[in-house]
Design a protein around this motif. Structure first.
Motif, mmCIF file in Angstrom:
data_model
loop_
_atom_site.group_PDB
_atom_site.id
_atom_site.type_symbol
_atom_site.label_atom_id
_atom_site.label_comp_id
_atom_site.label_asym_id
_atom_site.label_seq_id
_atom_site.Cartn_x
_atom_site.Cartn_y
_atom_site.Cartn_z
ATOM 1 N N GLY A 240 32.868 50.334 146.207
ATOM 2 C CA GLY A 240 32.118 48.560 147.330
ATOM 3 C C GLY A 240 30.963 48.941 147.077
ATOM 4 O O GLY A 240 29.699 48.373 147.798
ATOM 5 N N ALA A 241 30.115 50.146 146.173
ATOM 6 C CA ALA A 241 28.919 50.765 146.751
ATOM 7 C C ALA A 241 28.539 51.316 145.700
ATOM 8 O O ALA A 241 28.186 52.383 145.141
ATOM 9 N N PRO A 242 28.388 50.553 144.196
ATOM 10 C CA PRO A 242 27.330 51.023 143.030
ATOM 11 C C PRO A 242 25.975 51.923 143.076
ATOM 12 O O PRO A 242 25.559 51.773 143.655
ATOM 13 N N ALA A 243 25.778 53.273 142.285
ATOM 14 C CA ALA A 243 24.692 53.759 141.952
ATOM 15 C C ALA A 243 23.953 53.099 141.160
ATOM 16 O O ALA A 243 24.417 52.062 140.976
ATOM 17 N N GLU A 244 22.540 52.817 141.513
ATOM 18 C CA GLU A 244 21.447 52.369 141.131
ATOM 19 C C GLU A 244 20.081 53.595 140.812
ATOM 20 O O GLU A 244 20.258 54.495 141.264
ATOM 21 N N HIS B 204 19.286 57.502 151.473
ATOM 22 C CA HIS B 204 20.387 58.174 152.560
ATOM 23 C C HIS B 204 21.931 57.603 153.252
ATOM 24 O O HIS B 204 22.737 58.214 153.053
ATOM 25 N N THR B 205 21.919 56.381 152.703
ATOM 26 C CA THR B 205 23.085 55.386 153.321
ATOM 27 C C THR B 205 24.320 55.816 152.198
ATOM 28 O O THR B 205 25.470 55.443 152.437
ATOM 29 N N VAL C 182 16.344 49.059 151.072
ATOM 30 C CA VAL C 182 17.528 50.715 151.098
ATOM 31 C C VAL C 182 18.228 50.718 149.948
ATOM 32 O O VAL C 182 19.125 50.122 149.439
ATOM 33 N N SER C 183 18.075 51.531 149.384
ATOM 34 C CA SER C 183 18.755 51.910 147.756
ATOM 35 C C SER C 183 20.401 52.457 148.417
ATOM 36 O O SER C 183 20.632 53.202 149.454
ATOM 37 N N ARG C 184 21.524 52.390 147.581
ATOM 38 C CA ARG C 184 22.980 52.785 147.575
ATOM 39 C C ARG C 184 22.932 54.162 146.903
ATOM 40 O O ARG C 184 23.808 54.831 146.810
ATOM 41 N N GLY C 185 21.646 54.134 146.701
ATOM 42 C CA GLY C 185 21.581 55.867 145.571
ATOM 43 C C GLY C 185 21.981 56.109 144.401
ATOM 44 O O GLY C 185 22.505 55.133 143.486
ATOM 45 N N THR C 186 21.154 57.223 143.277
ATOM 46 C CA THR C 186 21.187 57.158 142.470
ATOM 47 C C THR C 186 23.018 57.789 141.753
ATOM 48 O O THR C 186 22.971 57.997 140.741
ATOM 49 N N GLY C 187 23.125 59.443 142.392
ATOM 50 C CA GLY C 187 23.887 59.735 142.930
ATOM 51 C C GLY C 187 25.187 59.975 143.218
ATOM 52 O O GLY C 187 25.391 58.522 144.083
#
Length: 396
Positions: free
Chosen positions: A380-384, A333-334, A366-371
């Motif tokens: 400052g917030a790479p995808a993962e 989400h974030t 909390v994942s930083r997101g894939t897309g």
């Protein structure tokens, strides 16, 4: 339904006001204050007006005229550029205001700056901000559109069966397939995920930004995901903008198990754990019947000796989940803020932004997101792709 329409109208009105305000601020600082000569001032003004109107018009017309979607990439990129302009201009204005106040306190008789000097300073200021924004934009676009990194996260759980030590759960989240993310990206993520040879795959919401009719083909490669104990999905808030029920039906058709305020047992007997999943926190307000987060239903009658892993799109669900004795919550989400310093605003709504944390006895990843969402930019917030490796205390 009436309340939902009113809320949607209010949201649209807020978005329009914010867009107009941001563009007006950038125009004042970069166009008006620099006193650009004609025809450059008129051209710059017209460009900003067109960009301000472009995104709302594209969203309004895209479903009726699919060709309009081609404008998505430049318009969403401009949205990110606009945010960077705003942050840099506001930061500089705050510094200038503090400097001015300091000078007034210590040199009240200082002569006023004439118009010519003021214009030169404004142009130098605008040039520095524009150059900085261009450099940050290039960095952010490259980060968002490059290969997605695999992030390995070891997690030790108190009740984890020792026989399952090393079980890997791969989390995909916030892929936001839609205006600027298509089938090629989904295929690449599926290939990278399968290479990890996971035991469980969890898709924790915000998979799409569009209807099944618009994006069904782009999402179809998810049918090729492979995991020993299955592929699972829970809704995010964007599924409720896109039609949650049709998407749940479509993902089920692709062989993905949608956990809707329920849980399943992974493993056998004592060598097993509970995997639970809930609808998104916003689902009850979506106006779609039968949707909404229900932790009581998902976590009812838990065996206190068995470990529980909960899939919930929003991190704030952990505040209630901790009362049920959940060992680990996995969320997204974030986006980790996606474009710094937006993470400071996200923190006003969510207790955790990215990484592994603990709330009472419950851990949360909390994942930083894939897309990405909106601008094809990450700063400052790479995808993962999160590879969560679970173990018992003795092994950990």
């Amino acid at each position: 339904m009436g309340c939902l329409v009113v809320r949607f109208a209010v949201l649209i009105a807020i978005v329009v006001v914010v867009l107009v305000g941001l563009h007006a601020y950038v125009w004042v600082r970069l166009v008006r204050d620099t006193r650009l000569p004609q025809p450059w001032m008129s051209m710059a003004t017209a460009a900003l007006v067109a960009l301000a109107a472009g995104l709302p018009l594209m969203r309004l017309l895209a479903r009726r005229f699919p060709a309009v979607r081609a404008a998505g990439w430049p318009l969403y990129t401009w949205l990110g550029i606009l945010f960077l302009f705003f942050v840099l201009l506001l930061s500089a204005d705050i510094i200038r205001a503090l400097t001015w106040a300091w000078s007034r306190l210590h040199a009240s008789d200082r002569p006023a700056i004439n118009l010519q000097r003021r214009t030169l300073l404004a142009r130098a200021f605008a040039g520095a901000v524009t150059a900085s924004t261009a450099a940050l934009t290039a960095t952010a676009v490259r980060a968002a559109t490059g290969p997605v990194a695999v992030r390995r996260i070891p997690v030790t759980l108190a009740r984890w069966p020792r026989s399952l030590d090393g079980l890997t759960l791969v989390q995909l989240t916030d892929m936001h397939v839609g205006p600027t993310i298509g089938r090629a990206f989904v295929e690449s993520i599926v290939a990278r995920t399968n290479e990890l040879d996971p035991d469980v795959i969890a898709i924790t919401g915000d998979l799409v930004d569009g209807t099944v009719r618009e994006l069904g083909d782009a999402v179809a490669p998810l049918a090729r995901l492979r995991a020993r104990h299955g592929v699972y999905f829970v809704t995010g808030n964007h599924e409720y903008f896109s039609g949650a029920t049709p998407w749940i039906d479509e993902l089920t058709r692709l062989g993905i198990r949608c956990l809707r305020n329920e849980r399943v047992s992974i493993g056998h007997g004592a060598d097993s754990f509970e995997l639970a999943g809930v609808d998104d926190h916003s689902g009850a307000r979506s106006g779609q019947e039968g949707h909404g987060e229900d932790l009581d239903k998902a976590l009812a009658n838990l065996d206190p000796a068995r470990e529980v892993v909960l899939l919930a799109h929003q991190p704030r669900s952990v505040l209630a989940a901790a009362r049920f004795g959940v060992g680990l919550q996995i969320s997204g989400h974030t986006h980790g803020g996606q474009i710094w310093p937006f993470s400071y605003l996200v923190r006003l709504q969510q207790p955790f932004i990215a990484g592994l944390h603990r709330h009472r006895e419950t851990q949360i990843y909390v994942s930083r997101g894939t897309g990405y969402w909106g601008p094809p930019m990450r700063l400052g917030a790479p995808a993962e792709i999160a590879q969560i490796v679970l173990s018992s205390p003795a092994t950990g």
